[in-house]
Design an enzyme around this catalytic site. Structure first.
Site, mmCIF file in Angstrom:
data_model
loop_
_atom_site.group_PDB
_atom_site.id
_atom_site.type_symbol
_atom_site.label_atom_id
_atom_site.label_comp_id
_atom_site.label_asym_id
_atom_site.label_seq_id
_atom_site.Cartn_x
_atom_site.Cartn_y
_atom_site.Cartn_z
ATOM 1 N N SER A 147 -20.639 -68.552 -1.034
ATOM 2 C CA SER A 147 -21.063 -67.186 -0.709
ATOM 3 C C SER A 147 -22.324 -67.183 0.155
ATOM 4 O O SER A 147 -22.322 -66.663 1.264
ATOM 5 C CB SER A 147 -21.337 -66.375 -1.980
ATOM 6 O OG SER A 147 -20.355 -66.598 -2.950
ATOM 7 N N LYS A 190 -16.382 -65.462 -4.948
ATOM 8 C CA LYS A 190 -15.561 -64.647 -4.044
ATOM 9 C C LYS A 190 -15.907 -63.171 -4.187
ATOM 10 O O LYS A 190 -15.868 -62.424 -3.212
ATOM 11 C CB LYS A 190 -14.073 -64.888 -4.320
ATOM 12 C CG LYS A 190 -13.592 -66.287 -3.906
ATOM 13 C CD LYS A 190 -13.898 -66.613 -2.458
ATOM 14 C CE LYS A 190 -13.166 -67.859 -1.972
ATOM 15 N NZ LYS A 190 -13.633 -68.297 -0.629
ATOM 16 N N SER A 222 -3.725 -76.347 0.768
ATOM 17 C CA SER A 222 -4.763 -77.037 1.546
ATOM 18 C C SER A 222 -5.367 -78.140 0.692
ATOM 19 O O SER A 222 -5.085 -78.242 -0.497
ATOM 20 C CB SER A 222 -5.857 -76.042 1.925
ATOM 21 O OG SER A 222 -6.483 -75.591 0.733
HETATM 22 P P1 NAI Z 1 -9.829 -76.577 3.273
HETATM 23 O O1 NAI Z 1 -10.016 -77.768 2.422
HETATM 24 O O2 NAI Z 1 -9.029 -76.728 4.519
HETATM 25 O O3 NAI Z 1 -11.212 -75.926 3.706
HETATM 26 C C1 NAI Z 1 -12.381 -75.968 2.958
HETATM 27 C C2 NAI Z 1 -13.428 -76.668 3.825
HETATM 28 O O4 NAI Z 1 -14.726 -76.460 3.307
HETATM 29 C C3 NAI Z 1 -13.217 -78.170 3.923
HETATM 30 O O5 NAI Z 1 -13.064 -78.540 5.282
HETATM 31 C C4 NAI Z 1 -14.524 -78.736 3.366
HETATM 32 O O6 NAI Z 1 -14.897 -79.926 4.015
HETATM 33 C C5 NAI Z 1 -15.479 -77.591 3.673
HETATM 34 N N1 NAI Z 1 -16.729 -77.595 2.923
HETATM 35 C C6 NAI Z 1 -16.907 -77.702 1.584
HETATM 36 N N2 NAI Z 1 -18.217 -77.657 1.294
HETATM 37 C C7 NAI Z 1 -18.884 -77.507 2.468
HETATM 38 C C8 NAI Z 1 -20.265 -77.407 2.821
HETATM 39 N N3 NAI Z 1 -21.239 -77.457 1.903
HETATM 40 N N4 NAI Z 1 -20.584 -77.255 4.136
HETATM 41 C C9 NAI Z 1 -19.621 -77.221 5.078
HETATM 42 N N5 NAI Z 1 -18.309 -77.312 4.803
HETATM 43 C C10 NAI Z 1 -17.945 -77.463 3.503
HETATM 44 O O7 NAI Z 1 -9.180 -75.478 2.301
HETATM 45 P P2 NAI Z 1 -8.773 -73.943 2.513
HETATM 46 O O8 NAI Z 1 -8.006 -73.618 1.278
HETATM 47 O O9 NAI Z 1 -8.154 -73.709 3.823
HETATM 48 O O10 NAI Z 1 -10.152 -73.161 2.418
HETATM 49 C C11 NAI Z 1 -10.678 -72.331 3.431
HETATM 50 C C12 NAI Z 1 -11.101 -71.001 2.842
HETATM 51 O O11 NAI Z 1 -9.930 -70.293 2.423
HETATM 52 C C13 NAI Z 1 -11.987 -71.111 1.610
HETATM 53 O O12 NAI Z 1 -12.969 -70.099 1.642
HETATM 54 C C14 NAI Z 1 -11.013 -70.832 0.486
HETATM 55 O O13 NAI Z 1 -11.639 -70.367 -0.683
HETATM 56 C C15 NAI Z 1 -10.156 -69.772 1.137
HETATM 57 N N6 NAI Z 1 -8.885 -69.471 0.463
HETATM 58 C C16 NAI Z 1 -7.959 -70.461 0.232
HETATM 59 C C17 NAI Z 1 -6.772 -70.178 -0.413
HETATM 60 C C18 NAI Z 1 -5.762 -71.256 -0.664
HETATM 61 O O14 NAI Z 1 -4.818 -71.038 -1.435
HETATM 62 N N7 NAI Z 1 -5.857 -72.402 -0.029
HETATM 63 C C19 NAI Z 1 -6.457 -68.802 -0.871
HETATM 64 C C20 NAI Z 1 -7.462 -67.827 -0.539
HETATM 65 C C21 NAI Z 1 -8.640 -68.167 0.086
#
Ligand code: NAI
Length: 286
Positions: A147, A190, A222
């Site tokens: 956040s 969130k 993911s």
């Molecule tokens: P993802 O694993 O592709 O993306 C998450 C990214 O955050 C990764 O690349 C990770 O390296 C990065 N990360 C973590 N901590 C970090 C930090 N301190 N500084 C910089 N980068 C950091 O996974 P996804 O699921 O595509 O996530 C992207 C967004 O989508 C997130 O906000 C997630 O909560 C949201 N989301 C995902 C859903 C799902 O089912 N996959 C559903 C609804 C929302």
């Protein structure tokens, strides 16, 4: 002139960030990426070796170009905030200028301004623990990474976002409805992100004519989602219960993001936009 986008939170070609980058690139935007420092090496190596080439293909047959990848850890605002153990950590020591403030300074030096900022990152060290068993540390870490990281990115980028620009984050329905298993304070994080979307829409709109929206996305397999452990169940649940009975693709979220970032959405700000096959609208499972 084409728009320039900075997308924070891409470390492979499976997540929402990658799909959003592709949709923005297909619409003609120049793509800059912020990649979590510990994941940087493997991401850049994979990119260089062509591992992502198949998923770089855009609708017109060309390959998405990423103009520059910046190392980023969105949990730290400036070098003074970085503790000794991280500074000296092998995975961090090889990179520099990865706090939010420094990344923005680098982007400013390299390109001057951007038009679009996308926050596609989240982290909660205790995500697999119920909220009742979550420590203060775990809760605050979830809020910090998931956040405040958006507040910080917007705060630092805002002076170099061209007026009329757009910013975007990704959220999940667990903020407003009970999703057992989305623990560790991630549901709280969130909820904060969605509330901040409204307040920041006001502040960034008044100050700089910049829009702030968030996409409440349905489940996607993911890397981050697999780490939580219940993603297959969530996908099955959605297939069974959502108004649209199809698997949600990352591209569908990417396309909605491209719309929200474009002038087509010039009057949309402070919104939570559901891109989830309509699951949020259901009151009961069927
Ligand atoms: P993802 O694993 O592709 O993306 C998450 C990214 O955050 C990764 O690349 C990770 O390296 C990065 N990360 C973590 N901590 C970090 C930090 N301190 N500084 C910089 N980068 C950091 O996974 P996804 O699921 O595509 O996530 C992207 C967004 O989508 C997130 O906000 C997630 O909560 C949201 N989301 C995902 C859903 C799902 O089912 N996959 C559903 C609804 C929302």
């Amino acid at each position: 002139r084409g728009k320039r986008a900075f997308i924070a939170g891409i470390a492979d070609d499976n997540g929402y960030g990658w799909a959003i980058a592709k949709s923005l690139a297909a619409a003609g935007a120049e793509i800059l990426v912020g990649t979590w420092v510990p994941a940087l090496n493997i991401f850049e190596t994979s990119l260089r070796r062509g591992k992502f080439d198949e998923s770089r293909v855009l609708p017109d047959g060309s390959l998405m170009e990423i103009t520059k990848v910046y190392p980023l850890d969105a949990v730290f605002d400036s070098p003074e905030d970085v503790p000794e153990d991280i500074k000296t950590n092998k995975r961090y020591a090889g990179s520099s200028n990865w706090t939010v403030k420094e990344v923005v300074e680098c982007v400013k030096q390299d390109f001057g301004t951007i038009d679009i900022l996308v926050h596609s990152l989240a982290n909660g060290p205790e995500v697999s623990k119920p909220l009742l068993e979550t420590s203060r540390y775990g809760y605050l870490a979830a809020i910090s990474a998931s956040s405040y990281s958006f507040v910080s990115l917007l705060r630092h980028f805002l002076p170099i976002i061209n007026p009329g620009g757009a910013t975007l984050s990704l959220t999940y329905i667990a903020s407003e409805r009970i999703i057992p298993g989305y623990g560790g304070g991630m549901s709280s994080a969130k909820a904060a992100l969605e509330s901040d979307t409204k307040v920041l829409a006001f502040e960034a709109g008044r100050k700089h004519n910049v829009r702030v929206n968030t996409i409440s996305a349905g489940p996607l397999r993911s890397r981050a989602a697999k780490a939580i452990g219940f993603i297959d169940m969530m996908i099955d649940y959605s297939l069974e219960n959502a108004p649209l009975q199809k698997e949600l693709t990352a591209d569908e979220v990417g396309n909605a993001a491209a719309f929200l970032a474009s002038p087509l959405a010039s009057a949309v700000t402070g919104a939570v936009v559901y891109v989830d096959n309509g699951l949020n609208a259901m009151g009961v499972g069927v």
